[in-house]
Design a protein around this motif. Structure first.
Motif, PDB file in Angstrom:
ATOM      1  N   PHE A  42       0.851  -1.173   0.016  1.00 52.42           N
ATOM      2  CA  PHE A  42      -0.046  -0.174  -0.112  1.00 52.42           C
ATOM      3  C   PHE A  42       0.941   1.336   0.044  1.00 52.42           C
ATOM      4  CE2 PHE A  42      -3.041  -3.243   1.471  1.00 52.42           C
ATOM      5  CZ  PHE A  42      -4.122  -3.099   0.563  1.00 52.42           C
ATOM      6  N   ARG A  43       2.088   0.989  -0.007  1.00 54.43           N
ATOM      7  CA  ARG A  43       3.049   2.476  -0.157  1.00 54.43           C
ATOM      8  C   ARG A  43       2.903   2.466  -1.787  1.00 54.43           C
ATOM      9  NH1 ARG A  43       6.280   0.398   4.307  1.00 54.43           N
ATOM     10  NH2 ARG A  43       7.746  -0.693   2.756  1.00 54.43           N
ATOM     11  N   LEU A  44       2.514   1.475  -2.515  1.00 51.98           N
ATOM     12  CA  LEU A  44       2.654   1.865  -4.112  1.00 51.98           C
ATOM     13  C   LEU A  44       1.317   2.827  -4.287  1.00 51.98           C
ATOM     14  CD1 LEU A  44       2.895  -1.984  -5.235  1.00 51.98           C
ATOM     15  CD2 LEU A  44       4.732  -0.094  -5.048  1.00 51.98           C
ATOM     16  N   ARG A  45       1.755   3.562  -5.524  1.00 51.50           N
ATOM     17  CA  ARG A  45       1.074   4.583  -5.911  1.00 51.50           C
ATOM     18  C   ARG A  45       0.067   4.031  -7.039  1.00 51.50           C
ATOM     19  NH1 ARG A  45       4.590  10.032  -5.348  1.00 51.50           N
ATOM     20  NH2 ARG A  45       4.905   9.691  -2.996  1.00 51.50           N
ATOM     21  N   ILE A  46      -0.671   3.139  -7.035  1.00 51.19           N
ATOM     22  CA  ILE A  46      -1.475   2.460  -8.167  1.00 51.19           C
ATOM     23  C   ILE A  46      -2.735   3.286  -8.327  1.00 51.19           C
ATOM     24  CG2 ILE A  46      -2.632   0.385  -8.727  1.00 51.19           C
ATOM     25  CD1 ILE A  46      -0.810  -1.159  -6.887  1.00 51.19           C
ATOM     26  N   THR A  92       4.064  -6.894  -0.211  1.00 52.27           N
ATOM     27  CA  THR A  92       2.964  -7.389   0.514  1.00 52.27           C
ATOM     28  C   THR A  92       2.035  -6.483   1.606  1.00 52.27           C
ATOM     29  OG1 THR A  92       3.675  -8.367   2.642  1.00 52.27           O
ATOM     30  CG2 THR A  92       4.318  -9.858   0.741  1.00 52.27           C
ATOM     31  N   ARG A  93       0.918  -7.074   1.961  1.00 55.72           N
ATOM     32  CA  ARG A  93       0.205  -6.173   2.992  1.00 55.72           C
ATOM     33  C   ARG A  93       0.593  -6.318   4.341  1.00 55.72           C
ATOM     34  NH1 ARG A  93      -5.337  -6.151   2.586  1.00 55.72           N
ATOM     35  NH2 ARG A  93      -5.369  -6.907   0.459  1.00 55.72           N
ATOM     36  N   LEU A  94       1.803  -7.199   4.422  1.00 55.47           N
ATOM     37  CA  LEU A  94       2.222  -7.339   5.847  1.00 55.47           C
ATOM     38  C   LEU A  94       3.182  -6.287   6.232  1.00 55.47           C
ATOM     39  CD1 LEU A  94       3.350 -11.271   5.851  1.00 55.47           C
ATOM     40  CD2 LEU A  94       1.099 -10.166   6.416  1.00 55.47           C
ATOM     41  N   LEU A  95       3.150  -5.758   7.558  1.00 55.24           N
ATOM     42  CA  LEU A  95       4.035  -4.720   8.109  1.00 55.24           C
ATOM     43  C   LEU A  95       4.764  -5.335   9.292  1.00 55.24           C
ATOM     44  CD1 LEU A  95       4.656  -1.856   7.797  1.00 55.24           C
ATOM     45  CD2 LEU A  95       2.829  -1.144   9.615  1.00 55.24           C
ATOM     46  N   ASP A  96       6.161  -5.202   9.025  1.00 55.54           N
ATOM     47  CA  ASP A  96       7.023  -5.817  10.073  1.00 55.54           C
ATOM     48  C   ASP A  96       6.940  -4.893  11.456  1.00 55.54           C
ATOM     49  OD1 ASP A  96       8.683  -7.958   8.745  1.00 55.54           O
ATOM     50  OD2 ASP A  96       8.636  -6.281   7.125  1.00 55.54           O
ATOM     51  N   ASP A 151     -12.146  -9.142   0.632  1.00 57.06           N
ATOM     52  CA  ASP A 151     -13.180  -8.362   1.507  1.00 57.06           C
ATOM     53  C   ASP A 151     -12.792  -6.923   1.545  1.00 57.06           C
ATOM     54  OD1 ASP A 151     -15.165  -7.116   3.014  1.00 57.06           O
ATOM     55  OD2 ASP A 151     -14.901  -8.703   4.793  1.00 57.06           O
ATOM     56  N   SER A 152     -13.551  -6.067   0.977  1.00 56.83           N
ATOM     57  CA  SER A 152     -13.287  -4.566   0.911  1.00 56.83           C
ATOM     58  C   SER A 152     -13.284  -3.936   2.552  1.00 56.83           C
ATOM     59  CB  SER A 152     -13.855  -3.654  -0.034  1.00 56.83           C
ATOM     60  OG  SER A 152     -15.198  -3.850   0.334  1.00 56.83           O
ATOM     61  N   ASN A 153     -14.046  -4.736   3.133  1.00 55.49           N
ATOM     62  CA  ASN A 153     -14.323  -4.041   4.417  1.00 55.49           C
ATOM     63  C   ASN A 153     -13.370  -4.434   5.440  1.00 55.49           C
ATOM     64  OD1 ASN A 153     -16.502  -2.400   3.811  1.00 55.49           O
ATOM     65  ND2 ASN A 153     -17.774  -4.572   3.678  1.00 55.49           N
ATOM     66  N   ILE A 154     -12.334  -5.348   5.365  1.00 58.46           N
ATOM     67  CA  ILE A 154     -11.384  -5.993   6.407  1.00 58.46           C
ATOM     68  C   ILE A 154     -10.422  -4.743   6.724  1.00 58.46           C
ATOM     69  CG2 ILE A 154      -9.504  -6.543   4.526  1.00 58.46           C
ATOM     70  CD1 ILE A 154      -9.580  -9.276   6.165  1.00 58.46           C
ATOM     71  N   GLY A 179      -5.381  -3.695   6.265  1.00 58.73           N
ATOM     72  CA  GLY A 179      -6.545  -3.860   5.810  1.00 58.73           C
ATOM     73  C   GLY A 179      -6.791  -3.020   4.271  1.00 58.73           C
ATOM     74  N   ASN A 180      -8.159  -2.988   3.839  1.00 51.88           N
ATOM     75  CA  ASN A 180      -8.389  -2.295   2.506  1.00 51.88           C
ATOM     76  C   ASN A 180      -9.013  -1.189   2.685  1.00 51.88           C
ATOM     77  OD1 ASN A 180      -7.379  -4.872   1.363  1.00 51.88           O
ATOM     78  ND2 ASN A 180      -9.495  -5.665   1.345  1.00 51.88           N
ATOM     79  N   SER A 181      -8.761  -0.347   3.670  1.00 53.93           N
ATOM     80  CA  SER A 181      -9.046   1.083   3.748  1.00 53.93           C
ATOM     81  C   SER A 181      -8.488   1.948   3.019  1.00 53.93           C
ATOM     82  CB  SER A 181      -9.235   1.481   5.241  1.00 53.93           C
ATOM     83  OG  SER A 181      -8.083   1.591   5.780  1.00 53.93           O
ATOM     84  N   LEU A 182      -7.168   1.688   2.480  1.00 51.10           N
ATOM     85  CA  LEU A 182      -6.514   2.571   1.756  1.00 51.10           C
ATOM     86  C   LEU A 182      -5.836   3.597   2.586  1.00 51.10           C
ATOM     87  CD1 LEU A 182      -7.971   2.588  -1.980  1.00 51.10           C
ATOM     88  CD2 LEU A 182      -6.014   1.180  -1.001  1.00 51.10           C
TER      89      LEU A 182
END
Length: 247
Positions: A42-46, A92-96, A151-154, A179-182
């Motif tokens: 989610f650091r990508l600017r897609i 990935t969506r994992l944050l260390d 799931d967009s609400n996760i 999650g998917n809140s951006l």
């Protein structure tokens, strides 16, 4: 040389936060205090649509699994594959995070050449209570990673990963799963985590960098202690035997 008063104040802040949260604290270091709690994906600017991120996430997962066939990735569950992706540098969506303040301090110092770095602290149980309604921190072991995160609400949550390699063991590694809140984690729950003193950022100004280096050295924290492999050993030997003036 004694530690500065500024450093002692920082250590008191860390201790106070830990005491308030009964010692249930995860830490993350940033070499720049302006960085947000966004995972690599989610650091990508897609774009502004979660569907674009989900599509990329699926593509990278399947490509990694396909080309990693000879590494027996086809035999592993989806969570283990994502851990491997994260370990080897994929987005990935994992944050260390780490259960060790010292580990977060080491990573905050990496690349810190000017300005302020920062240490983030979070109570993972409070995060999960706000996210999934229970303070329990699970170790996911089943398939369904891609389906679950479609799931967009996760919301973001804390998990315990399988300690599948020596680095994650040495670094006391744990993860939050974005999650998917951006929105980055510090904004995702508005002020809920901040107001309950379950999330906090401490900025370290450059004047305490000597304190940071001394504190890490006194506690035996270096590249080889956190990267217990030949890469970490080589970096450690370079750091200890090559005078920076020679470079």
């Amino acid at each position: 040389m004694a530690f500065s008063e500024n450093w002692k104040t920082i250590m008191d802040e860390v201790a106070d936060f830990s005491r308030h949260n009964s010692g249930i604290v995860w830490f993350r270091g940033h070499c720049n205090s302006t960085f947000s709690l966004n995972s690599g994906l989610f650091r990508l600017r897609i774009g502004n649509q979660i569907s674009e991120y989900l599509s990329l996430e699926n593509q990278m997962f399947n490509y990694f699994k396909s080309l990693g066939y000879l590494q027996s990735l086809d035999e592993k569950d989806e969570w283990t594959i994502v851990y491997s992706m994260q370990h080897h540098g994929l987005r990935t969506r994992l944050l260390d995070w780490s259960e060790s303040f010292l580990v977060s301090l080491f990573f905050a110092n990496l690349g810190w050449n000017t300005g302020s770095c920062s240490i983030w602290m979070i109570n993972p149980e409070s995060l999960n209570a706000a996210s999934i309604g229970t303070s329990e921190i699970k170790l996911p072991t089943k398939n369904g990673f891609l389906t679950k995160h479609a799931d967009s609400n996760i919301k973001s949550r804390a998990i315990y990963p399988n300690k599948s390699n020596s680095r994650i063991v040495a670094q006391h590694g744990v993860f939050t799963v974005q999650g998917n809140s951006l929105t980055p984690l510090e904004k995702e729950f508005s002020e809920t985590l901040f107001s309950s003193n379950s999330l906090k950022r401490i900025d370290l100004t450059y004047e305490v960098r000597e304190d940071v280096l001394n504190y890490l050295k006194l506690n035996g924290i270096n590249h080889f202690s956190l990267f217990p492999d030949l890469d970490g050993l080589s970096k450690y030997i370079n750091d200890t035997h090559i005078n920076p003036a020679w470079l």
